[in-house]
Scaffold this active site. Structure first.
Site, PDB file in Angstrom:
ATOM      1  N   LEU A  23      26.230 -12.158 -34.212  1.00 15.81           N
ATOM      2  CA  LEU A  23      24.888 -12.247 -34.783  1.00 15.81           C
ATOM      3  C   LEU A  23      24.498 -13.719 -34.843  1.00 15.81           C
ATOM      4  O   LEU A  23      25.270 -14.552 -35.312  1.00 15.81           O
ATOM      5  CB  LEU A  23      24.897 -11.683 -36.205  1.00 15.81           C
ATOM      6  CG  LEU A  23      24.948 -10.168 -36.307  1.00 15.81           C
ATOM      7  CD1 LEU A  23      24.956  -9.760 -37.774  1.00 15.81           C
ATOM      8  CD2 LEU A  23      23.779  -9.549 -35.575  1.00 15.81           C
ATOM      9  N   MET A  26      28.301 -10.707 -28.494  1.00 14.67           N
ATOM     10  CA  MET A  26      28.754  -9.868 -29.601  1.00 14.67           C
ATOM     11  C   MET A  26      28.686 -10.532 -30.974  1.00 14.67           C
ATOM     12  O   MET A  26      29.315 -10.068 -31.916  1.00 14.67           O
ATOM     13  CB  MET A  26      30.176  -9.358 -29.320  1.00 14.67           C
ATOM     14  CG  MET A  26      30.281  -8.513 -28.064  1.00 14.67           C
ATOM     15  SD  MET A  26      29.049  -7.183 -27.967  1.00 14.67           S
ATOM     16  CE  MET A  26      29.760  -6.012 -29.118  1.00 14.67           C
ATOM     17  N   SER A  80      28.449  -6.891 -17.058  1.00 16.58           N
ATOM     18  CA  SER A  80      27.797  -6.110 -15.987  1.00 16.58           C
ATOM     19  C   SER A  80      26.281  -6.277 -16.034  1.00 16.58           C
ATOM     20  O   SER A  80      25.622  -6.281 -14.986  1.00 16.58           O
ATOM     21  CB  SER A  80      28.191  -4.630 -16.059  1.00 16.58           C
ATOM     22  OG  SER A  80      27.596  -4.002 -17.163  1.00 16.58           O
ATOM     23  N   ASN A  81      25.710  -6.447 -17.212  1.00 22.05           N
ATOM     24  CA  ASN A  81      24.267  -6.728 -17.290  1.00 22.05           C
ATOM     25  C   ASN A  81      23.956  -8.095 -16.682  1.00 22.05           C
ATOM     26  O   ASN A  81      22.969  -8.257 -15.967  1.00 22.05           O
ATOM     27  CB  ASN A  81      23.776  -6.665 -18.738  1.00 22.05           C
ATOM     28  CG  ASN A  81      23.469  -5.241 -19.167  1.00 22.05           C
ATOM     29  OD1 ASN A  81      22.483  -4.646 -18.738  1.00 22.05           O
ATOM     30  ND2 ASN A  81      24.342  -4.671 -19.993  1.00 22.05           N
ATOM     31  N   HIS A 113      20.346  -3.364 -26.121  1.00 18.56           N
ATOM     32  CA  HIS A 113      21.137  -2.528 -27.031  1.00 18.56           C
ATOM     33  C   HIS A 113      21.214  -1.109 -26.437  1.00 18.56           C
ATOM     34  O   HIS A 113      20.200  -0.579 -25.984  1.00 18.56           O
ATOM     35  CB  HIS A 113      20.461  -2.491 -28.411  1.00 18.56           C
ATOM     36  CG  HIS A 113      21.253  -1.732 -29.417  1.00 18.56           C
ATOM     37  ND1 HIS A 113      22.409  -2.237 -29.969  1.00 18.56           N
ATOM     38  CD2 HIS A 113      21.079  -0.494 -29.938  1.00 18.56           C
ATOM     39  CE1 HIS A 113      22.909  -1.331 -30.808  1.00 18.56           C
ATOM     40  NE2 HIS A 113      22.127  -0.277 -30.803  1.00 18.56           N
TER      41      HIS A 113
HETATM   42  C1  GRF Z   1      26.062  -3.191 -23.132  1.00 24.05           C
HETATM   43  O1  GRF Z   1      26.246  -1.827 -23.392  1.00 24.05           O
HETATM   44  C2  GRF Z   1      24.942  -3.743 -23.972  1.00 24.05           C
HETATM   45  O2  GRF Z   1      23.927  -2.819 -24.218  1.00 24.05           O
HETATM   46  C3  GRF Z   1      25.642  -4.105 -25.269  1.00 24.05           C
HETATM   47  O3  GRF Z   1      26.897  -4.584 -24.861  1.00 24.05           O
HETATM   48  C4  GRF Z   1      27.256  -4.029 -23.597  1.00 24.05           C
HETATM   49  C5  GRF Z   1      27.541  -5.159 -22.682  1.00 24.05           C
HETATM   50  O4  GRF Z   1      28.019  -4.732 -21.431  1.00 24.05           O
HETATM   51  N1  GRF Z   1      24.851  -5.054 -26.015  1.00 24.05           N
HETATM   52  P1  GRF Z   1      28.176  -5.777 -20.245  1.00 24.05           P
HETATM   53  O5  GRF Z   1      29.035  -6.918 -20.771  1.00 24.05           O
HETATM   54  O6  GRF Z   1      26.816  -6.249 -19.852  1.00 24.05           O
HETATM   55  O7  GRF Z   1      28.857  -5.034 -19.134  1.00 24.05           O
END
Ligand code: GRF
Length: 203
Positions: free
Chosen positions: A94, A92, A15-16, A111
């Site tokens: 490192l 997800m 979604s980001n 984050h």
């Molecule tokens: C978000 O909450 C971001 O802060 C974290 O992982 C999630 C990813 O969400 N790092 P999306 O895949 O962007 O919907």
């Protein structure tokens, strides 16, 4: 002529990534997203990239016998696109020293907490369990330590008495979708100046 290019790394829902695509499309971010790289062949982010006409590279962790080989493959994919900026949007894993060093000052992560509080997984749950009244999100430059790089943008969210992890995460996510495009825009406007731990925003 756009101000530069970036590559997005995402492992899941994306979604980001979508919020960033939308802000490139409406001109808020004056840069081109040239590729989505994912470690997860089932990531919904792939569909979003395809819908937006963005090339996808799948670098599946499982396809490599160790982390070093995986990272070398990732590095060579990134090198092919030669981006000005690498954007970790729900990626997800490192990243190791080689990649972090290669993109020093040119790699951002988001984050879902107001860092330095609640690093690592389930940050929203951690905030609820701790009992903070304010939660939020942070966009930061990536350094060797997890969720510890210089902070670029933060946005706060009030924690409500009847919040659970899902409701709080949803409201933080709305802020993430503003914070990340803002940080990327500032980067391509050349307005971010790293001064030790601080990121100054030039006028
Ligand atoms: C978000 O909450 C971001 O802060 C974290 O992982 C999630 C990813 O969400 N790092 P999306 O895949 O962007 O919907």
């Amino acid at each position: 002529m756009k101000k530069g290019t970036f590559v997005v790394l995402a492992s899941g829902r994306g979604s980001n990534f979508q919020a960033i695509i939308d802000r490139v499309r409406d001109g808020y971010i004056d840069a081109a997203c040239t590729c989505l790289v994912t470690d997860n062949p089932d990531a919904y982010a792939i569909q979003r990239a395809e819908d937006a006409g963005i090339p996808v590279e799948i670098v599946s962790y499982k396809a490599f016998s160790d982390k070093d080989k995986y990272e070398n493959a990732l590095l060579s994919v990134l090198a092919r696109y030669n981006p000005d900026l690498v954007v970790l949007a729900g990626y997800m894993r490192l990243l190791g020293k080689k990649i972090v060093d290669s993109y020093n000052g040119r790699m951002m992560n988001i984050h879902p907490s107001l860092l330095p509080a609640f690093q690592g997984l389930h940050a929203q749950r951690q905030a609820l369990m701790y009992g903070t009244k304010i939660a939020g999100c942070t966009v930061h430059f990536v350094t060797h330590d997890m969720d510890a790089g210089p902070v670029i943008v933060q946005r706060a969210v009030r924690v409500l008495d009847d919040d659970d992890e899902e409701s709080l995460s949803e409201r933080i996510l709305i802020e993430e979708h503003h914070a990340f495009p803002e940080a990327i825009r500032l980067f391509f406007e050349r307005k971010l100046q790293v001064d030790g731990r601080r990121v100054l925003i030039l006028p």
